[in-house]
Design a protein around this motif. Structure first.
Motif, PDB file in Angstrom:
ATOM      1  N   THR A  14       0.835  -1.206   0.000  1.00  0.00           N
ATOM      2  CA  THR A  14       0.000   0.000   0.000  1.00  0.00           C
ATOM      3  C   THR A  14       0.864   1.248   0.000  1.00  0.00           C
ATOM      4  OG1 THR A  14      -1.814  -1.133   1.122  1.00  0.00           O
ATOM      5  CG2 THR A  14      -1.799   1.274   1.242  1.00  0.00           C
ATOM      6  N   ARG A  15       1.890   1.268   0.827  1.00  0.00           N
ATOM      7  CA  ARG A  15       2.777   2.432   0.864  1.00  0.00           C
ATOM      8  C   ARG A  15       3.521   2.591  -0.456  1.00  0.00           C
ATOM      9  NH1 ARG A  15       3.212   0.810   6.506  1.00  0.00           N
ATOM     10  NH2 ARG A  15       5.068  -0.416   6.074  1.00  0.00           N
ATOM     11  N   THR A  16       3.903   1.488  -1.083  1.00  0.00           N
ATOM     12  CA  THR A  16       4.563   1.573  -2.384  1.00  0.00           C
ATOM     13  C   THR A  16       3.615   2.166  -3.423  1.00  0.00           C
ATOM     14  OG1 THR A  16       5.962  -0.322  -1.856  1.00  0.00           O
ATOM     15  CG2 THR A  16       5.767   0.255  -4.172  1.00  0.00           C
ATOM     16  N   ARG A  17       2.342   1.778  -3.385  1.00  0.00           N
ATOM     17  CA  ARG A  17       1.349   2.340  -4.314  1.00  0.00           C
ATOM     18  C   ARG A  17       1.185   3.842  -4.090  1.00  0.00           C
ATOM     19  NH1 ARG A  17      -3.875   0.013  -3.240  1.00  0.00           N
ATOM     20  NH2 ARG A  17      -4.546   1.044  -5.137  1.00  0.00           N
ATOM     21  N   ILE A  18       1.193   4.269  -2.839  1.00  0.00           N
ATOM     22  CA  ILE A  18       1.080   5.690  -2.517  1.00  0.00           C
ATOM     23  C   ILE A  18       2.272   6.450  -3.090  1.00  0.00           C
ATOM     24  CG2 ILE A  18       1.118   7.381  -0.630  1.00  0.00           C
ATOM     25  CD1 ILE A  18      -0.372   5.189   1.066  1.00  0.00           C
ATOM     26  N   VAL A  19       3.457   5.934  -2.843  1.00  0.00           N
ATOM     27  CA  VAL A  19       4.673   6.588  -3.332  1.00  0.00           C
ATOM     28  C   VAL A  19       4.669   6.647  -4.856  1.00  0.00           C
ATOM     29  CG1 VAL A  19       7.196   6.356  -3.470  1.00  0.00           C
ATOM     30  CG2 VAL A  19       6.022   6.067  -1.276  1.00  0.00           C
ATOM     31  N   LEU A  28      -0.751  15.520  -4.526  1.00  0.00           N
ATOM     32  CA  LEU A  28      -2.174  15.185  -4.469  1.00  0.00           C
ATOM     33  C   LEU A  28      -2.709  15.462  -3.067  1.00  0.00           C
ATOM     34  CD1 LEU A  28      -2.160  11.733  -6.288  1.00  0.00           C
ATOM     35  CD2 LEU A  28      -3.307  13.800  -7.110  1.00  0.00           C
ATOM     36  N   CYS A  29      -3.982  15.852  -2.996  1.00  0.00           N
ATOM     37  CA  CYS A  29      -4.617  15.983  -1.685  1.00  0.00           C
ATOM     38  C   CYS A  29      -5.045  14.586  -1.229  1.00  0.00           C
ATOM     39  CB  CYS A  29      -5.803  16.943  -1.731  1.00  0.00           C
ATOM     40  SG  CYS A  29      -7.235  16.342  -2.628  1.00  0.00           S
ATOM     41  N   VAL A  30      -5.319  14.456   0.050  1.00  0.00           N
ATOM     42  CA  VAL A  30      -5.663  13.161   0.625  1.00  0.00           C
ATOM     43  C   VAL A  30      -6.898  12.564  -0.053  1.00  0.00           C
ATOM     44  CG1 VAL A  30      -6.368  11.977   2.742  1.00  0.00           C
ATOM     45  CG2 VAL A  30      -4.597  13.714   2.830  1.00  0.00           C
ATOM     46  N   CYS A  31      -7.913  13.374  -0.285  1.00  0.00           N
ATOM     47  CA  CYS A  31      -9.155  12.856  -0.886  1.00  0.00           C
ATOM     48  C   CYS A  31      -8.917  12.317  -2.290  1.00  0.00           C
ATOM     49  CB  CYS A  31     -10.228  13.945  -0.916  1.00  0.00           C
ATOM     50  SG  CYS A  31     -10.810  14.389   0.724  1.00  0.00           S
ATOM     51  N   ASP A  38      -8.259   3.806  -4.296  1.00  0.00           N
ATOM     52  CA  ASP A  38      -9.372   3.053  -3.730  1.00  0.00           C
ATOM     53  C   ASP A  38      -9.085   2.647  -2.281  1.00  0.00           C
ATOM     54  OD1 ASP A  38     -11.934   1.959  -3.787  1.00  0.00           O
ATOM     55  OD2 ASP A  38     -11.199  -0.014  -4.412  1.00  0.00           O
ATOM     56  N   LEU A  39      -8.716   3.653  -1.480  1.00  0.00           N
ATOM     57  CA  LEU A  39      -8.428   3.458  -0.062  1.00  0.00           C
ATOM     58  C   LEU A  39      -9.335   4.367   0.749  1.00  0.00           C
ATOM     59  CD1 LEU A  39      -4.528   3.621  -0.213  1.00  0.00           C
ATOM     60  CD2 LEU A  39      -5.903   1.557   0.100  1.00  0.00           C
ATOM     61  N   SER A  40      -9.598   3.983   1.989  1.00  0.00           N
ATOM     62  CA  SER A  40     -10.353   4.877   2.873  1.00  0.00           C
ATOM     63  C   SER A  40      -9.454   6.052   3.249  1.00  0.00           C
ATOM     64  CB  SER A  40     -10.809   4.141   4.133  1.00  0.00           C
ATOM     65  OG  SER A  40      -9.695   3.862   4.959  1.00  0.00           O
ATOM     66  N   VAL A  41     -10.060   7.200   3.488  1.00  0.00           N
ATOM     67  CA  VAL A  41      -9.290   8.379   3.875  1.00  0.00           C
ATOM     68  C   VAL A  41      -8.555   8.122   5.186  1.00  0.00           C
ATOM     69  CG1 VAL A  41      -9.462  10.803   4.579  1.00  0.00           C
ATOM     70  CG2 VAL A  41     -10.720   9.988   2.583  1.00  0.00           C
ATOM     71  N   SER A  42      -9.210   7.458   6.139  1.00  0.00           N
ATOM     72  CA  SER A  42      -8.551   7.216   7.430  1.00  0.00           C
ATOM     73  C   SER A  42      -7.373   6.253   7.278  1.00  0.00           C
ATOM     74  CB  SER A  42      -9.538   6.706   8.470  1.00  0.00           C
ATOM     75  OG  SER A  42     -10.035   5.440   8.112  1.00  0.00           O
ATOM     76  N   GLY A  43      -7.542   5.199   6.495  1.00  0.00           N
ATOM     77  CA  GLY A  43      -6.444   4.257   6.267  1.00  0.00           C
ATOM     78  C   GLY A  43      -5.290   4.910   5.537  1.00  0.00           C
ATOM     79  N   LEU A  44      -5.624   5.725   4.550  1.00  0.00           N
ATOM     80  CA  LEU A  44      -4.590   6.437   3.794  1.00  0.00           C
ATOM     81  C   LEU A  44      -3.863   7.425   4.699  1.00  0.00           C
ATOM     82  CD1 LEU A  44      -3.176   7.230   1.158  1.00  0.00           C
ATOM     83  CD2 LEU A  44      -5.062   8.805   0.752  1.00  0.00           C
ATOM     84  N   SER A  45      -4.604   8.141   5.527  1.00  0.00           N
ATOM     85  CA  SER A  45      -3.984   9.118   6.426  1.00  0.00           C
ATOM     86  C   SER A  45      -2.987   8.457   7.368  1.00  0.00           C
ATOM     87  CB  SER A  45      -5.061   9.854   7.226  1.00  0.00           C
ATOM     88  OG  SER A  45      -5.852  10.629   6.368  1.00  0.00           O
ATOM     89  N   HIS A  46      -3.337   7.275   7.849  1.00  0.00           N
ATOM     90  CA  HIS A  46      -2.421   6.516   8.714  1.00  0.00           C
ATOM     91  C   HIS A  46      -1.121   6.214   7.970  1.00  0.00           C
ATOM     92  CE1 HIS A  46      -0.951   3.501  11.516  1.00  0.00           C
ATOM     93  NE2 HIS A  46      -0.825   2.683  10.485  1.00  0.00           N
ATOM     94  N   TYR A  68       0.064  16.162  -0.420  1.00  0.00           N
ATOM     95  CA  TYR A  68       1.261  15.351  -0.226  1.00  0.00           C
ATOM     96  C   TYR A  68       2.048  15.243  -1.513  1.00  0.00           C
ATOM     97  CZ  TYR A  68      -0.252  14.045   4.398  1.00  0.00           C
ATOM     98  OH  TYR A  68      -0.606  14.098   5.720  1.00  0.00           O
ATOM     99  N   SER A  69       3.358  15.158  -1.352  1.00  0.00           N
ATOM    100  CA  SER A  69       4.278  14.970  -2.468  1.00  0.00           C
ATOM    101  C   SER A  69       5.447  14.136  -1.955  1.00  0.00           C
ATOM    102  CB  SER A  69       4.779  16.320  -2.984  1.00  0.00           C
ATOM    103  OG  SER A  69       5.463  17.016  -1.953  1.00  0.00           O
ATOM    104  N   LEU A  70       6.295  13.698  -2.867  1.00  0.00           N
ATOM    105  CA  LEU A  70       7.492  12.978  -2.434  1.00  0.00           C
ATOM    106  C   LEU A  70       8.413  13.958  -1.719  1.00  0.00           C
ATOM    107  CD1 LEU A  70       8.296  10.734  -5.527  1.00  0.00           C
ATOM    108  CD2 LEU A  70       6.949  10.192  -3.508  1.00  0.00           C
ATOM    109  N   ALA A  71       9.120  13.468  -0.727  1.00  0.00           N
ATOM    110  CA  ALA A  71       9.988  14.335   0.064  1.00  0.00           C
ATOM    111  C   ALA A  71      11.113  14.925  -0.777  1.00  0.00           C
ATOM    112  CB  ALA A  71      10.557  13.572   1.252  1.00  0.00           C
TER     113      ALA A  71
END
Length: 94
Positions: A14-19, A28-31, A38-46, A68-71
């Motif tokens: 999941t973290r790899t998909r986010i990155v 991108l904004c969280v929403c 296709d993730l819940s906002v709370s799960g993604l925020s974690h 959020y963006s890459l560091a």
């Protein structure tokens, strides 16, 4: 963060998909990110909190919205190198 902690962070699919999504979209904004992956906002925020704590992503707030963006470019290059090394198509990661 140590090198092993950094790799451990990206070992989670999941973290790899986010990155990967942030590498493609730049910011991108969280929403929008939750909708795209296709993730819940709370799960993604974690997951984003953990990625931010480990220096993988950066957050910018505009009012109540967090973007959020890459560091940095090192994260993008590490992901690209990993995808090239495994031969995994980029489209499967996002």
């Amino acid at each position: 963060a140590t090198t092993s902690a950094w790799f451990d962070t990206l070992a989670d699919p999941t973290r790899t998909r986010i990155v990967h999504a942030l590498a493609l979209a730049s910011e991108l904004c969280v929403c929008d990110l939750a909708l795209l992956l296709d993730l819940s906002v709370s799960g993604l925020s974690h997951q984003l909190r953990l990625l931010r704590e480990r220096g993988v992503v950066a957050r910018r707030k505009a009012g109540r919205i967090a973007y959020y963006s890459l560091a940095d470019e090192h994260v993008r290059h590490a992901l690209e190198d990993a995808l090239a090394h495994t031969g995994e198509p980029a489209s499967r990661s996002a």
